[in-house]
Design an enzyme around this catalytic site. Structure first.
Site, PDB file in Angstrom:
ATOM      1  N   HIS A  55      15.258 -24.589  19.536  1.00  0.00           N
ATOM      2  CA  HIS A  55      15.724 -25.202  18.809  1.00  0.00           C
ATOM      3  C   HIS A  55      15.777 -26.389  19.930  1.00  0.00           C
ATOM      4  O   HIS A  55      16.937 -27.065  20.211  1.00  0.00           O
ATOM      5  CB  HIS A  55      17.098 -25.528  19.048  1.00  0.00           C
ATOM      6  CG  HIS A  55      17.854 -23.424  17.958  1.00  0.00           C
ATOM      7  ND1 HIS A  55      18.915 -23.944  16.832  1.00  0.00           N
ATOM      8  CD2 HIS A  55      17.733 -22.345  17.606  1.00  0.00           C
ATOM      9  CE1 HIS A  55      18.974 -22.741  16.284  1.00  0.00           C
ATOM     10  NE2 HIS A  55      18.615 -21.958  17.014  1.00  0.00           N
TER      11      HIS A  55
ATOM     12  N   ASN B 261      23.798 -20.984  12.596  1.00  0.00           N
ATOM     13  CA  ASN B 261      22.540 -21.696  11.833  1.00  0.00           C
ATOM     14  C   ASN B 261      23.138 -22.143  10.655  1.00  0.00           C
ATOM     15  O   ASN B 261      24.678 -21.809  10.231  1.00  0.00           O
ATOM     16  CB  ASN B 261      21.967 -20.704  11.341  1.00  0.00           C
ATOM     17  CG  ASN B 261      20.852 -20.262  13.178  1.00  0.00           C
ATOM     18  OD1 ASN B 261      21.344 -20.665  14.264  1.00  0.00           O
ATOM     19  ND2 ASN B 261      20.463 -19.974  12.880  1.00  0.00           N
TER      20      ASN B 261
END
Ligand code: HDE
Length: 692
Positions: free
Chosen positions: A70, A143
């Site tokens: 990420h 997510n």
């Protein structure tokens, strides 16, 4: 503290540098920041030049390690409000009162790419929310897909090693289309569900503002009486869920690698917030075992048709950051950041995450005091005996920093009953100490099959194409073959279609015969649609039809959309009636892939447009990507439908192409109606014959 209070809390640390003289970090005035100190104008630089040394030393250390996953993200501030009080479900204070405005900070991200990678790669997106509540910080670190690749945190380093660029040559960047990822997948059937999502349009969001978010794991909501319900968290975007198409996404990666970041920034900057509803799927404790999957298995979702999503509140993102590094880069999320009323379950992926985040942040943010960085600071006082360490910001006064103590009357004291305090849900736990996976986690194919069965024709086609692309990029044929074999367990037609494109057939008999179950909520065809915040490119040159232009632009604005005027050069462009408009983009700076629609008014300018390859390409590419095309008067001759239609399309070739039949106003309305439909997949979609 409400949203404004959090803003003023951050204000204490905000330095505007709007005026005043330059200083060193010690506050000493600096008269020249252009030349180093030398022995003579042409002489060597002197080591005593503390001003030069300080400036360069600081620069040398301006980067911190990027997140191991990420790394690329975009953040925004906003607030959350619950629709009605939920004290029957949870004692969480921020969910107890519709009047309460809780500040939030959200960071959206891709997973695999490095910090400078492109936004529109095929990947899962992170959707991490930090609530600054009156009882401390609460993070939903989720997510945009409701399930994960693996069941146990122990496999996370393997998964990430496999998907990241290969270690010998550090290629490819931000892409799963390479041998190591698919090698891992073929050996780990539990990845299949998330792999199906990854190959679907969900992996190519049109915008961060148009994707769902999921907490993935099963959590617990606990009320003041100690009763609990299992819960799955959902974020539902008010604009619906929308995606790019693959060819478009790849081109945007080159034309505007900041596409998602820019979209979020510009929309918020223009005063239009990004909005999402928080949803709960709730399950009574006695129903824990009522499904044919284990609710602790993070590779399984709860079909919305079996457990409906109840919308409980709304999040509004309405403020951009002041400083990307200080806020978006330094923010530290952690699934272990919970508040009273929200608790964990034994999901083995969640349990591992509870350890990992603080651990990684210790090195990324350089020590144990990162909670004191402004963006991470709770809005309530922090009061404990922790002291010192790298980058301690507070000056902790007093003689005692231990408990119990008499010197400070035992302060700070353990939170009493009645004071907000976290109490763990007292789950009964028993079992042998054993390193194994529960047998209830073994079905890896029913839900991937359900996902496939739930897709519409063009979504299925997207998935097949994505598998062919990704596996086609693998060098080793045996890896392609292994994945095709695995796919046969999900659906025979899928495996055959993917295999066809690779010159392969499924070689093994499927292990499983999944049930023919579908969940319509999984298809993006069933999402909300809106022309709000859409972007239309209007192509004009001197001599365009002003009435059509006025009617369509007014309709776009009424619908909440926006537009850019695109021409061969910047500046004034004149209409047939000699009035002018200002053009802000050229064929060099605007490309069809960053727009939702194209409109070309009629008029004499069409003769000139026809001489431009850029104009033909612009319109044809928009057509290929299923976008709405509006053609006024003479511009109807630019329609791609007749020129590039294939036999398979038949009458659908002209879907989404709006031609002006005479009057400007009805034409404008028709254009907006087509724009509201989003993509016109029926245009080119050859629906596969797929059995459930
Ligand atoms: Fe993460 N994950 N993760 N993850 N994750 C990180 O923490 C990890 C997982 C997610 O915008 C890291 O501060 C493990 C699932 C998001 O700052 C790290 C496992 C989900 C973000 C980490 C998972 C996520 C991270 C890297 C398997 C969805 C970005 C930097 C057990 C529910 C947050 C950092 C941001 C970041 C570990 C799996 C979401 C290394 C060990 C499942 C959105 O701690």
């Amino acid at each position: 503290m409400n949203e404004t209070q959090k803003q003023s809390d951050l204000e204490k640390d905000r330095v505007h540098h709007a005026e005043g003289f330059l200083t060193t970090n010690q506050g000493v005035g600096v008269s020249n920041t252009d030349d180093s100190l030398k022995a003579g104008g042409r002489g060597p630089t002197l080591i005593e030049d503390f001003i030069f040394r300080e400036k360069v030393t600081h620069f040398d250390h301006e980067r911190i390690p990027e997140r191991i996953v990420h790394a690329r993200g975009s953040g925004a501030h906003g607030f959350f409000q619950v629709y009605k009080e939920l004290s029957n479900l949870t004692k969480a204070h921020f969910l107890s009162d519709p009047e309460l405005v809780t500040p939030v900070f959200v960071r959206f991200s891709t997973v695999a790419g490095s910090r400078g990678s492109a936004d529109t790669v095929r990947d899962v997106r992170g959707f991490a929310v930090k609530f600054y509540t009156q009882e401390g910080n609460y993070d939903i670190v989720g997510n945009n897909m409701p399930i994960f690749f693996i069941q146990d945190a122990m496999k996370f380093p393997d998964l990430i090693h496999a998907v990241k660029p290969e270690p010998n040559n550090e290629m490819p960047q931000a892409a799963s289309a390479h041998d190591t990822f698919w090698d891992f997948v073929s050996g780990m059937p539990e990845t299949m569900h998330n792999v199906m999502w990854l190959m679907s349009p969900r992996a190519l969001p049109r915008s961060f503002r148009m994707m769902e978010g999921f907490g993935i794991h099963t959590f617990r909501l606990v009320n003041a009486q100690g009763a609990f319900k299992f819960v799955k968290f959902h974020w539902k975007p008010l604009l619906g869920v929308h995606s790019l198409v693959w060819d478009e996404a790849q081109k945007i990666s080159g034309k505007d690698p900041d596409f998602h970041r820019r979209d979020l920034w510009e929309t918020i900057q223009s005063g239009t917030p990004a909005e999402y509803e928080l949803g709960f799927q709730l399950l009574d404790p006695e129903d824990e075992f009522k499904f044919d999957f284990d609710i602790l298995d993070p590779t399984k979702l709860w079909p919305e048709e079996l457990v409906p999503v109840q919308k409980v509140g709304k999040m509004t993102l309405n403020r951009n950051v002041d400083n990307f590094f200080a806020e978006t880069e330094q923010v530290a999320f952690c699934p272990a950041n919970v508040v009273p009323g929200i608790d964990f379950t034994n999901d083995p992926l969640l349990q591992g995450r509870l350890f990992s985040y603080v651990d990684t942040q210790l090195s990324r943010l350089g020590g144990p005091n990162f909670h004191q960085i402004p963006i991470n600071r709770p809005v309530v006082p922090v009061n404990n005996n922790q002291r010192d360490g790298i980058h301690r910001m507070t000056i902790d006064a007093g003689q005692t920093h231990y408990h119990p103590n008499t010197l400070n009357s035992n302060q700070p004291h353990s939170a009493h009953q009645g004071e907000p305090r976290f109490e763990h849900y007292q789950e009964k736990v028993e079992g042998n100490v054993i390193r194994e996976r529960s047998a209830s986690f073994r079905d890896h194919f029913s839900q991937p099959a359900m996902f496939w069965n739930s897709m519409s024709g063009h979504e299925k086609e997207h998935i097949v194409d994505a598998f062919r692309f990704e596996l086609g990029k693998c060098q080793k044929v045996c890896i392609r073959q292994n994945v095709v074999n695995l796919l046969a367990n999900v659906n025979a037609d899928l495996a055959k279609a993917v295999g066809d494109g690779l010159g392969l057939n499924p070689e093994m008999k499927p292990l499983a015969s999944p049930k023919p179950f579908a969940s319509p909520a999984l298809s993006m065809d069933n999402t909300a649609k809106s022309p709000k915040t859409s972007k239309t490119a209007i192509i004009v040159e001197n001599g365009f039809d002003r009435a059509e232009y006025d009617a369509v632009t007014a309709a776009i604005i009424r619908a909440g959309g926006g537009f850019d005027i695109v021409s061969k050069k910047l500046g004034a462009v004149s209409a047939v009636d000699k009035s002018t408009i200002e053009c802000g983009k050229t064929y060099a700076t605007a490309v069809s892939v960053v727009y939702d629609a194209v409109f070309v008014p009629g008029g004499a300018h069409v003769d000139s447009l026809k001489l431009s390859g850029d104009v033909w390409h612009f319109i044809d590419e928009a057509y290929k990507h299923y976008k709405t095309i509006g053609l006024g008067g003479e511009a109807s001759s630019l329609s791609p439908a007749e020129r590039i239609k294939s036999a398979a399309q038949g009458d659908n070739a002209a879907a989404g192409i709006v031609i002006c039949g005479g009057k400007a106003e009805p034409f404008a309305d028709e254009f907006i109606a087509a724009l509201t439909q989003d993509r016109h997949f029926q245009r080119g979609c050859v629906v596969m014959a797929v059995s459930a």
